[in-house]
Scaffold this motif. Structure first.
Motif, mmCIF file in Angstrom:
data_model
loop_
_atom_site.group_PDB
_atom_site.id
_atom_site.type_symbol
_atom_site.label_atom_id
_atom_site.label_comp_id
_atom_site.label_asym_id
_atom_site.label_seq_id
_atom_site.Cartn_x
_atom_site.Cartn_y
_atom_site.Cartn_z
ATOM 1 N N ALA A 115 -5.890 4.054 3.175
ATOM 2 C CA ALA A 115 -5.517 3.060 2.175
ATOM 3 C C ALA A 115 -4.826 1.890 2.848
ATOM 4 O O ALA A 115 -4.268 2.011 3.938
ATOM 5 N N PHE A 116 -4.853 0.746 2.200
ATOM 6 C CA PHE A 116 -4.123 -0.411 2.701
ATOM 7 C C PHE A 116 -2.629 -0.212 2.462
ATOM 8 O O PHE A 116 -2.200 0.270 1.400
ATOM 9 N N PRO B 230 2.878 11.807 -1.873
ATOM 10 C CA PRO B 230 2.378 12.560 -0.722
ATOM 11 C C PRO B 230 2.742 11.870 0.595
ATOM 12 O O PRO B 230 3.326 10.779 0.602
ATOM 13 N N VAL B 231 2.375 12.498 1.717
ATOM 14 C CA VAL B 231 2.663 11.954 3.037
ATOM 15 C C VAL B 231 2.015 10.587 3.180
ATOM 16 O O VAL B 231 0.847 10.384 2.818
ATOM 17 N N GLY B 232 2.787 9.623 3.703
ATOM 18 C CA GLY B 232 2.283 8.268 3.866
ATOM 19 C C GLY B 232 2.497 7.384 2.660
ATOM 20 O O GLY B 232 2.146 6.203 2.702
ATOM 21 N N TRP B 233 3.081 7.939 1.607
ATOM 22 C CA TRP B 233 3.326 7.191 0.381
ATOM 23 C C TRP B 233 4.784 7.353 -0.041
ATOM 24 O O TRP B 233 5.440 8.328 0.339
ATOM 25 N N GLN C 14 8.574 -0.933 8.965
ATOM 26 C CA GLN C 14 8.426 -2.329 9.362
ATOM 27 C C GLN C 14 7.153 -2.964 8.810
ATOM 28 O O GLN C 14 7.153 -4.124 8.378
ATOM 29 N N ALA C 15 6.040 -2.231 8.832
ATOM 30 C CA ALA C 15 4.791 -2.800 8.341
ATOM 31 C C ALA C 15 4.869 -3.104 6.838
ATOM 32 O O ALA C 15 4.415 -4.162 6.378
ATOM 33 N N LEU C 16 5.442 -2.183 6.081
ATOM 34 C CA LEU C 16 5.572 -2.410 4.641
ATOM 35 C C LEU C 16 6.532 -3.557 4.361
ATOM 36 O O LEU C 16 6.303 -4.373 3.459
ATOM 37 N N TYR C 17 7.602 -3.669 5.162
ATOM 38 C CA TYR C 17 8.553 -4.772 4.978
ATOM 39 C C TYR C 17 7.898 -6.108 5.278
ATOM 40 O O TYR C 17 8.188 -7.113 4.632
ATOM 41 N N ALA C 18 6.986 -6.127 6.278
ATOM 42 C CA ALA C 18 6.304 -7.371 6.608
ATOM 43 C C ALA C 18 5.484 -7.878 5.433
ATOM 44 O O ALA C 18 5.265 -9.084 5.297
ATOM 45 N N GLY D 158 -0.968 3.320 6.663
ATOM 46 C CA GLY D 158 -2.408 3.150 6.505
ATOM 47 C C GLY D 158 -2.878 1.911 7.219
ATOM 48 O O GLY D 158 -2.310 1.504 8.242
ATOM 49 N N TYR D 159 -3.888 1.245 6.690
ATOM 50 C CA TYR D 159 -4.420 0.032 7.293
ATOM 51 C C TYR D 159 -3.575 -1.170 6.868
ATOM 52 O O TYR D 159 -3.202 -1.302 5.695
ATOM 53 N N TYR D 160 -3.324 -2.045 7.818
ATOM 54 C CA TYR D 160 -2.582 -3.259 7.490
ATOM 55 C C TYR D 160 -3.553 -4.287 6.903
ATOM 56 O O TYR D 160 -4.575 -4.589 7.535
ATOM 57 N N PRO D 161 -3.276 -4.798 5.725
ATOM 58 C CA PRO D 161 -4.206 -5.750 5.095
ATOM 59 C C PRO D 161 -4.132 -7.132 5.772
ATOM 60 O O PRO D 161 -3.151 -7.847 5.621
#
Length: 233
Positions: A4-5, A18-21, A35-39, A227-230
């Motif tokens: 998922a993105f 779940p894991v990753g969420w 950090q990726a989600l904050y970006a 997951g994948y960075y959009p």
């Protein structure tokens, strides 16, 4: 579900992430850990810049499309990204409320037609007179008040002819000596209220609470952080 993105939000029928969420419950998380989600989110939903950031809080909220400018033909104002509409949030800019108070000034005027039946009403007036005191005489039934007579037998103040041929001058007495009362009930005999509806049963509420929440079903919203960075196009 690492395909998922990052930043994707979806609803699930269970009560955990779940894991990753992560759950979309408005919690503060560390920038260093996500950090990726904050970006992607930044401090749109709260937190301290470069230290912590808040996840979207979808508990008790429905998702609505955001926009920064008004759309022609739509009356609802645009909702900015990260702003909440409703009264459940205390941290973000809120608009609207869960209920709407409507007053009589907001309602159209109502005209009620019909004939008023007053046959059930009775009116009674009582004129008080005294027979005590020197020279006082008992009042005669059906008589009118008149000027006092002369001589030793004065105080003949009742005029016994109830229908005089010549109109007599009348004077107003002290209002404290007369008591009047109206009994019974008036009803509408025809009209919008129906036949025989008592006036005492007609009532108008000045305000009322009107629910504005759409039919809803509670589920768990989660957001992807692994997951994948959009990538922007």
């Amino acid at each position: 579900m690492e395909d998922a993105f990052i930043g994707t939000i979806m609803a699930v029928a269970y009560d955990y992430a779940p894991v990753g969420w992560l759950p979309c419950n408005g919690q503060l998380v560390q920038v260093q850990q996500y950090q990726a989600l904050y970006a992607l989110l930044g401090n749109t939903y709260g937190g301290v810049i470069n230290q912590t950031f808040a996840l979207p809080d979808l508990r008790g909220y429905a998702v609505i499309g955001s926009g920064v400018s008004a759309t022609p033909g739509r009356t609802m104002p645009p909702v900015a990204l990260g702003a909440s509409v409703g009264a459940n949030s205390l941290d973000l800019n809120t608009q609207g409320a869960a209920t709407l108070t409507i007053g009589s000034a907001n309602l159209p005027a109502v005209a009620i037609g019909g004939a008023l039946n007053t046959t059930g009403l009775t009116a009674t007036s009582i004129l008080s007179a005294t027979t005590s005191g020197p020279g006082a005489t008992a009042p005669a039934a059906g008589a009118m008040l008149s000027a006092s007579g002369t001589g030793a037998g004065a105080a003949a103040i009742y005029y016994t002819n109830p229908t005089p041929s010549t109109p007599l001058p009348l004077v107003a007495l002290n209002s404290a000596s007369v008591q009047s009362s109206v009994d019974g009930a008036a009803t509408f005999t025809t009209g919008a209220l129906g036949s025989g509806t008592p006036l005492s049963n007609i009532s108008v509420a000045s305000t009322a609470q009107v629910p504005t929440m759409q039919p809803s079903l509670g589920m768990t919203y989660i957001i992807c952080w692994q997951g994948y960075y959009p990538v922007r196009p």
